[in-house]
Design an enzyme around this catalytic site. Sequence first.
Site, PDB file in Angstrom:
ATOM      1  N   TYR A  47      33.324  16.665  47.921  1.00  0.00           N
ATOM      2  CA  TYR A  47      32.229  16.672  48.904  1.00  0.00           C
ATOM      3  C   TYR A  47      32.655  15.979  50.209  1.00  0.00           C
ATOM      4  O   TYR A  47      31.995  16.088  51.231  1.00  0.00           O
ATOM      5  CB  TYR A  47      30.970  15.980  48.367  1.00  0.00           C
ATOM      6  N   HIS A 105      35.353  17.383  37.290  1.00  0.00           N
ATOM      7  CA  HIS A 105      34.387  18.224  38.016  1.00  0.00           C
ATOM      8  C   HIS A 105      34.216  19.617  37.398  1.00  0.00           C
ATOM      9  O   HIS A 105      33.107  20.144  37.332  1.00  0.00           O
ATOM     10  CB  HIS A 105      34.817  18.346  39.483  1.00  0.00           C
TER      11      HIS A 105
HETATM   12  N1  LIG Z   1      29.041  19.442  39.177  1.00  0.00           N
HETATM   13  C1  LIG Z   1      29.021  20.494  39.946  1.00  0.00           C
HETATM   14  O1  LIG Z   1      29.860  21.407  39.843  1.00  0.00           O
HETATM   15  C2  LIG Z   1      27.947  20.615  40.991  1.00  0.00           C
HETATM   16  C3  LIG Z   1      27.728  21.863  41.621  1.00  0.00           C
HETATM   17  C4  LIG Z   1      26.690  21.931  42.565  1.00  0.00           C
HETATM   18  C5  LIG Z   1      25.931  20.803  42.848  1.00  0.00           C
HETATM   19  N2  LIG Z   1      26.191  19.604  42.242  1.00  0.00           N
HETATM   20  C6  LIG Z   1      25.406  18.373  42.553  1.00  0.00           C
HETATM   21  O2  LIG Z   1      24.016  18.648  42.363  1.00  0.00           O
HETATM   22  C7  LIG Z   1      23.321  18.379  43.571  1.00  0.00           C
HETATM   23  C8  LIG Z   1      22.110  19.280  43.699  1.00  0.00           C
HETATM   24  O3  LIG Z   1      22.459  20.649  43.672  1.00  0.00           O
HETATM   25  P1  LIG Z   1      22.419  21.589  44.976  1.00  0.00           P
HETATM   26  O4  LIG Z   1      22.660  20.732  46.144  1.00  0.00           O
HETATM   27  O5  LIG Z   1      23.336  22.728  44.711  1.00  0.00           O
HETATM   28  O6  LIG Z   1      20.981  22.239  44.962  1.00  0.00           O
HETATM   29  P2  LIG Z   1      19.434  21.764  44.794  1.00  0.00           P
HETATM   30  O7  LIG Z   1      19.310  20.304  44.728  1.00  0.00           O
HETATM   31  O8  LIG Z   1      18.867  22.608  43.679  1.00  0.00           O
HETATM   32  O9  LIG Z   1      18.800  22.332  46.128  1.00  0.00           O
HETATM   33  C9  LIG Z   1      19.083  21.812  47.390  1.00  0.00           C
HETATM   34  C10 LIG Z   1      18.358  22.686  48.412  1.00  0.00           C
HETATM   35  O10 LIG Z   1      16.959  22.641  48.175  1.00  0.00           O
HETATM   36  C11 LIG Z   1      16.273  22.197  49.347  1.00  0.00           C
HETATM   37  N3  LIG Z   1      15.211  21.275  48.898  1.00  0.00           N
HETATM   38  C12 LIG Z   1      15.339  19.972  48.519  1.00  0.00           C
HETATM   39  N4  LIG Z   1      14.148  19.482  48.125  1.00  0.00           N
HETATM   40  C13 LIG Z   1      13.246  20.479  48.265  1.00  0.00           C
HETATM   41  C14 LIG Z   1      11.862  20.561  48.024  1.00  0.00           C
HETATM   42  N5  LIG Z   1      11.166  19.526  47.560  1.00  0.00           N
HETATM   43  N6  LIG Z   1      11.233  21.758  48.291  1.00  0.00           N
HETATM   44  C15 LIG Z   1      11.933  22.811  48.757  1.00  0.00           C
HETATM   45  N7  LIG Z   1      13.265  22.797  48.992  1.00  0.00           N
HETATM   46  C16 LIG Z   1      13.924  21.631  48.758  1.00  0.00           C
HETATM   47  C17 LIG Z   1      17.310  21.512  50.204  1.00  0.00           C
HETATM   48  O11 LIG Z   1      17.033  21.744  51.568  1.00  0.00           O
HETATM   49  P3  LIG Z   1      16.729  20.523  52.596  1.00  0.00           P
HETATM   50  O12 LIG Z   1      18.001  19.751  52.742  1.00  0.00           O
HETATM   51  O13 LIG Z   1      16.328  21.286  53.828  1.00  0.00           O
HETATM   52  O14 LIG Z   1      15.617  19.733  51.984  1.00  0.00           O
HETATM   53  C18 LIG Z   1      18.594  22.255  49.826  1.00  0.00           C
HETATM   54  O15 LIG Z   1      18.729  23.438  50.612  1.00  0.00           O
HETATM   55  C19 LIG Z   1      24.392  18.586  44.648  1.00  0.00           C
HETATM   56  O16 LIG Z   1      23.990  18.067  45.882  1.00  0.00           O
HETATM   57  C20 LIG Z   1      25.561  17.907  44.000  1.00  0.00           C
HETATM   58  O17 LIG Z   1      25.435  16.488  44.100  1.00  0.00           O
HETATM   59  C21 LIG Z   1      27.179  19.506  41.302  1.00  0.00           C
END
Ligand SMILES: NC(=O)c1ccc[n+]([C@@H]2O[C@H](COP(=O)([O-])OP(=O)(O)OC[C@H]3O[C@@H](n4cnc5c(N)ncnc54)[C@H](OP(=O)(O)O)[C@@H]3O)[C@@H](O)[C@H]2O)c1
Length: 272
Positions: A47, A105
């Site tokens: 990241y 990861h």
């Molecule tokens: N281990 C892995 O391989 C892996 C892969 C992917 C992700 N991750 C981790 O998991 C975390 C979360 O996953 P993600 O970032 O893919 O997706 P997520 O948390 O499911 O979704 C994030 C998106 O949702 C929006 N959002 C946030 N809160 C909201 C709400 N209350 N209502 C409507 N929309 C909302 C955000 O936009 P805004 O910013 O505009 O609020 C952003 O576009 C990552 O940040 C990372 O730390 C790990």
Amino acid sequence: MRFVEANGARIPAIGLGTWELSGRDCARVVEQALKLGYRHIDTAQVYENEREVGDGVRASGVRRDEIFLTTKIWTTHFAPNDLERSAKERLVRMRMSEVDLLLLHWPNPHVPLEETLGALAHAKQAGLTRHIGVSNFTVALIEEAVALCPEPLVCNQIEFHPYLDQTKVKEACARHGIALVAYSPIAKGRIKTDGTLIRIGRAHHKTPAQICLRWLVQQNVSAIPRTSKIERLSENIDIFDFRLSDKEMHEISQLHSEAGRLTDYAFAPKWD
Ligand SMILES: NC(=O)c1ccc[n+]([C@@H]2O[C@H](COP(=O)([O-])OP(=O)(O)OC[C@H]3O[C@@H](n4cnc5c(N)ncnc54)[C@H](OP(=O)(O)O)[C@@H]3O)[C@@H](O)[C@H]2O)c1
């Protein structure tokens, strides 16, 4: 805050994801999240924001020992010497003496799992991390990892939301006392227009995101939603004052059959 207990670890049920957060905005969101009551932050080597995550933690004024901090080592550093070097580099970036959870990861079929897990366990024994775990591991890989790892694994971080059925991985992890940490827990924001989640939300005066996160937490799963917006930080953690009925839980669990797999990751390695 609720906790998910796993092989000696107490993982706060809601954490902040930081993928795609960068620079001062990242530090500011981490700081604000901690000030609002978050106690679990998720980052990763790829990241490229560990420095800012560390800055945000320090700026929050919250005691380090109250925070559960996770980072992940990328697949190109899974050879034992590389892994240890990379684990130390994570701490240098964050300016921390240890993390709470260090994860692999993604699986890497090109390095023997036994060697990588041995090095990961060694990082724990050397005090670089309090706990160790994996991410994106299938049922078969979980079974293999548990048999090979010299230290207990506390977590498998996987994509998990109502549009993806993770029952089998969840059962495999539960058999070994391993917690599930749900990434993309609100399907990258796609849940906000979901008719079922909107309807259930109205009954509880909650948003679709809150219903979705509650559905995960009520299954004893930790979730790490990411937002760049301060107002959504409060929304995403305000899920501990209501309960979904068994019928509502079941209805949300059925959404996957309609939606199928929705997400696709830029970082997912494409092995030959
Ligand atoms: N281990 C892995 O391989 C892996 C892969 C992917 C992700 N991750 C981790 O998991 C975390 C979360 O996953 P993600 O970032 O893919 O997706 P997520 O948390 O499911 O979704 C994030 C998106 O949702 C929006 N959002 C946030 N809160 C909201 C709400 N209350 N209502 C409507 N929309 C909302 C955000 O936009 P805004 O910013 O505009 O609020 C952003 O576009 C990552 O940040 C990372 O730390 C790990």
